[in-house]
Design an enzyme around this catalytic site. Structure first.
Site, PDB file in Angstrom:
ATOM      1  N   LYS A  86       0.880  -1.117  -0.042  1.00  0.00           N
ATOM      2  CA  LYS A  86      -0.062   0.047  -0.064  1.00  0.00           C
ATOM      3  C   LYS A  86       0.594   1.478  -0.059  1.00  0.00           C
ATOM      4  O   LYS A  86       0.190   2.312  -0.460  1.00  0.00           O
ATOM      5  CB  LYS A  86      -0.886   0.028   1.156  1.00  0.00           C
ATOM      6  CG  LYS A  86      -0.318   0.126   2.421  1.00  0.00           C
ATOM      7  CD  LYS A  86      -1.312   0.050   3.591  1.00  0.00           C
ATOM      8  CE  LYS A  86      -0.543   0.089   4.981  1.00  0.00           C
ATOM      9  NZ  LYS A  86      -0.017   1.307   5.185  1.00  0.00           N
ATOM     10  N   ASP A  87       2.058   0.920   0.455  1.00  0.00           N
ATOM     11  CA  ASP A  87       2.907   2.446   0.334  1.00  0.00           C
ATOM     12  C   ASP A  87       3.673   2.423  -0.919  1.00  0.00           C
ATOM     13  O   ASP A  87       4.404   3.283  -1.171  1.00  0.00           O
ATOM     14  CB  ASP A  87       4.024   2.135   1.570  1.00  0.00           C
ATOM     15  CG  ASP A  87       3.486   2.238   2.930  1.00  0.00           C
ATOM     16  OD1 ASP A  87       2.364   2.845   3.043  1.00  0.00           O
ATOM     17  OD2 ASP A  87       3.873   1.647   3.938  1.00  0.00           O
ATOM     18  N   SER A 135      -4.722   8.379   7.794  1.00  0.00           N
ATOM     19  CA  SER A 135      -5.281   8.170   6.422  1.00  0.00           C
ATOM     20  C   SER A 135      -6.412   8.909   6.093  1.00  0.00           C
ATOM     21  O   SER A 135      -7.476   8.639   6.530  1.00  0.00           O
ATOM     22  CB  SER A 135      -5.687   6.577   6.270  1.00  0.00           C
ATOM     23  OG  SER A 135      -6.396   6.214   5.221  1.00  0.00           O
ATOM     24  N   ARG A 137      -8.273   8.183   3.458  1.00  0.00           N
ATOM     25  CA  ARG A 137      -9.154   7.217   2.989  1.00  0.00           C
ATOM     26  C   ARG A 137      -9.971   6.733   4.175  1.00  0.00           C
ATOM     27  O   ARG A 137     -11.318   6.770   4.108  1.00  0.00           O
ATOM     28  CB  ARG A 137      -8.480   5.901   2.283  1.00  0.00           C
ATOM     29  CG  ARG A 137      -9.376   4.771   2.013  1.00  0.00           C
ATOM     30  CD  ARG A 137      -8.627   3.545   1.842  1.00  0.00           C
ATOM     31  NE  ARG A 137      -7.385   3.275   2.919  1.00  0.00           N
ATOM     32  CZ  ARG A 137      -7.774   2.646   3.978  1.00  0.00           C
ATOM     33  NH1 ARG A 137      -9.319   2.144   4.113  1.00  0.00           N
ATOM     34  NH2 ARG A 137      -6.795   2.228   4.950  1.00  0.00           N
ATOM     35  N   ARG A 138      -9.439   6.582   5.082  1.00  0.00           N
ATOM     36  CA  ARG A 138     -10.163   5.999   6.480  1.00  0.00           C
ATOM     37  C   ARG A 138     -11.092   7.210   6.859  1.00  0.00           C
ATOM     38  O   ARG A 138     -12.274   7.090   7.398  1.00  0.00           O
ATOM     39  CB  ARG A 138      -9.264   5.447   7.303  1.00  0.00           C
ATOM     40  CG  ARG A 138      -8.500   4.184   7.143  1.00  0.00           C
ATOM     41  CD  ARG A 138      -7.354   3.624   7.910  1.00  0.00           C
ATOM     42  NE  ARG A 138      -6.740   2.646   7.826  1.00  0.00           N
ATOM     43  CZ  ARG A 138      -5.595   2.079   7.984  1.00  0.00           C
ATOM     44  NH1 ARG A 138      -4.835   3.135   8.607  1.00  0.00           N
ATOM     45  NH2 ARG A 138      -5.111   1.109   7.831  1.00  0.00           N
ATOM     46  N   ARG A 155       0.317  10.168  13.987  1.00  0.00           N
ATOM     47  CA  ARG A 155       1.685   9.674  13.271  1.00  0.00           C
ATOM     48  C   ARG A 155       2.570   8.740  14.107  1.00  0.00           C
ATOM     49  O   ARG A 155       2.334   8.827  15.332  1.00  0.00           O
ATOM     50  CB  ARG A 155       2.437  10.799  12.820  1.00  0.00           C
ATOM     51  CG  ARG A 155       1.645  11.746  11.883  1.00  0.00           C
ATOM     52  CD  ARG A 155       1.539  11.141  10.511  1.00  0.00           C
ATOM     53  NE  ARG A 155       2.697  10.365   9.942  1.00  0.00           N
ATOM     54  CZ  ARG A 155       3.720  11.117   9.469  1.00  0.00           C
ATOM     55  NH1 ARG A 155       3.768  12.307   9.318  1.00  0.00           N
ATOM     56  NH2 ARG A 155       4.955  10.498   9.141  1.00  0.00           N
ATOM     57  N   GLY A 156       3.490   8.319  13.544  1.00  0.00           N
ATOM     58  CA  GLY A 156       4.471   7.326  14.212  1.00  0.00           C
ATOM     59  C   GLY A 156       4.463   5.986  13.890  1.00  0.00           C
ATOM     60  O   GLY A 156       3.191   5.633  13.059  1.00  0.00           O
ATOM     61  N   ARG A 161       1.918   4.742  18.236  1.00  0.00           N
ATOM     62  CA  ARG A 161       0.331   4.997  17.915  1.00  0.00           C
ATOM     63  C   ARG A 161      -0.277   4.606  19.029  1.00  0.00           C
ATOM     64  O   ARG A 161      -1.177   5.042  19.840  1.00  0.00           O
ATOM     65  CB  ARG A 161      -0.038   4.501  16.623  1.00  0.00           C
ATOM     66  CG  ARG A 161       0.337   5.551  15.651  1.00  0.00           C
ATOM     67  CD  ARG A 161      -0.224   4.969  14.121  1.00  0.00           C
ATOM     68  NE  ARG A 161       0.645   5.344  13.006  1.00  0.00           N
ATOM     69  CZ  ARG A 161       0.206   5.516  11.959  1.00  0.00           C
ATOM     70  NH1 ARG A 161      -1.041   5.370  11.706  1.00  0.00           N
ATOM     71  NH2 ARG A 161       0.721   6.084  11.102  1.00  0.00           N
ATOM     72  N   CYS A 248      -1.493   7.055  -1.881  1.00  0.00           N
ATOM     73  CA  CYS A 248      -1.987   6.537  -0.697  1.00  0.00           C
ATOM     74  C   CYS A 248      -2.489   7.746   0.116  1.00  0.00           C
ATOM     75  O   CYS A 248      -3.242   7.241   1.041  1.00  0.00           O
ATOM     76  CB  CYS A 248      -0.998   5.805  -0.050  1.00  0.00           C
ATOM     77  SG  CYS A 248       0.526   6.749   0.363  1.00  0.00           S
TER      78      CYS A 248
END
Length: 317
Positions: A86-87, A135, A137-138, A155-156, A161, A248
């Site tokens: 995905k990255d 994200s 998208r989420r 982030r992280g 997280r 992404c």
């Protein structure tokens, strides 16, 4: 065909815990298949690992987690790199190819909750619950279904997280099921979010292995790990994303299914504020998975996806 002579293969990896687990798994598979070869691993930080105080969407996403690894391969400091697929951008630098895609882990998104809410689902959380995700998208899909939540960027790496979650900075996080499983943290998952709520990222759950396109020995070796069904469905997904000219960090989601030589691909594009979500699907031959992706992208464009994406890109200028 002459048998490949023993060789030292150098693997480049991000230095996060998840990336190293994934890279070590790939090396173990290759060692088992070809014990006569030697493998070494060199870990490094990518731009996405270094910039932690800015939302990903503001940083840009062209090779955010892959560029340094690709430069290492192009300068002959590494022979191959393992990515969370995905990255990996859908357009690779000249001289590099996606040589193998491994069998996919569960590609769904996961809800991970603060202990005070452990065991609940998204539908059961109270209004105002603070949900963390990096994200778009989420974010767009959850805003569409749960406009009464508060959403904050996070982030992280996964360890960071989860620490922020347990400290009470968030009530819940949205993470990839695959990452939680690979790190052995499945007991933290409160809900595997159904596709009706959140379509996953292109390539989510699969590993993509990249190498130089002229390294025939490396390509031949990596093909041992290529999983045909995952390869074809992910190539359909990547063609869908490429046709929409997304990345992404754009609210684009997918779900793909393979059965008896056909691929059914479902996709969505959504506004960032969650006020509009366009979704459709199409089915085609797995002999030309890219055509399935392009067809679905065309359908969504006809439904207005291009207008949504143009608005998002305009906001970044």
């Amino acid at each position: 065909m002459a048998k490949m002579q023993p060789r030292q293969f150098r693997l480049g990896s991000r230095d996060s815990q998840l990336a190293l687990v994934q890279s070590e798994w790939v090396m173990d598979q290759l060692r088992h298949a070809r014990p006569d070869h030697k493998f070494s691993l060199d870990s490094m930080k990518t731009q996405g690992d270094k910039i932690l105080d800015v939302p990903l969407a503001q940083v840009g996403d062209k090779g955010l987690f892959t560029k340094e690894l690709e430069q290492a391969m192009l300068s002959d400091r590494a022979d191959f790199a393992v990515h969370s697929l995905k990255d990996l951008p859908t357009q690779l630098p000249p001289g590099l190819i996606l040589a193998a895609i491994t069998q996919r882990e569960n590609p769904a998104d996961a809800l991970v909750l603060h202990p005070k809410y452990q065991g609940l689902t998204l539908e059961q959380l109270p209004a105002g619950a603070v949900i963390g995700t990096s994200s778009l998208r989420r974010l767009a899909q959850l805003r569409y279904h749960f406009p009464h939540f508060e959403f904050k960027d996070v982030r992280g790496n996964l360890n960071t997280r989860l620490r922020k979650l347990d400290e009470g900075q968030y009530d819940g996080l949205i993470l990839a099921v695959a990452g939680m499983l690979r790190l052995g943290w499945e007991d933290r998952v409160s809900q595997v979010i159904p596709a009706a709520i959140s379509l996953h990222a292109v390539g989510q759950g699969a590993l993509g292995i990249e190498c130089r396109e002229d390294d025939v020995e490396m390509i031949t070796l990596l093909q041992l790990l290529n999983h045909q069904e995952t390869d074809r469905t992910c190539r359909a997904e990547r063609a869908f994303l490429r046709t929409l000219e997304g990345g992404c960090q754009v609210p684009i989601g997918v779900r793909s299914q393979w059965q008896e030589g056909t691929i059914t691909l479902e996709g969505m594009v959504a506004k960032l504020d969650g006020t509009l979500l366009i979704r459709d699907q199409c089915t085609g031959s797995d002999q030309d998975p890219e055509a399935v992706g392009r067809e679905l992208a065309a359908r969504l464009i006809n439904l207005g996806a291009d207008v949504i994406l143009q608005e998002i890109y305009a906001q970044r200028v």
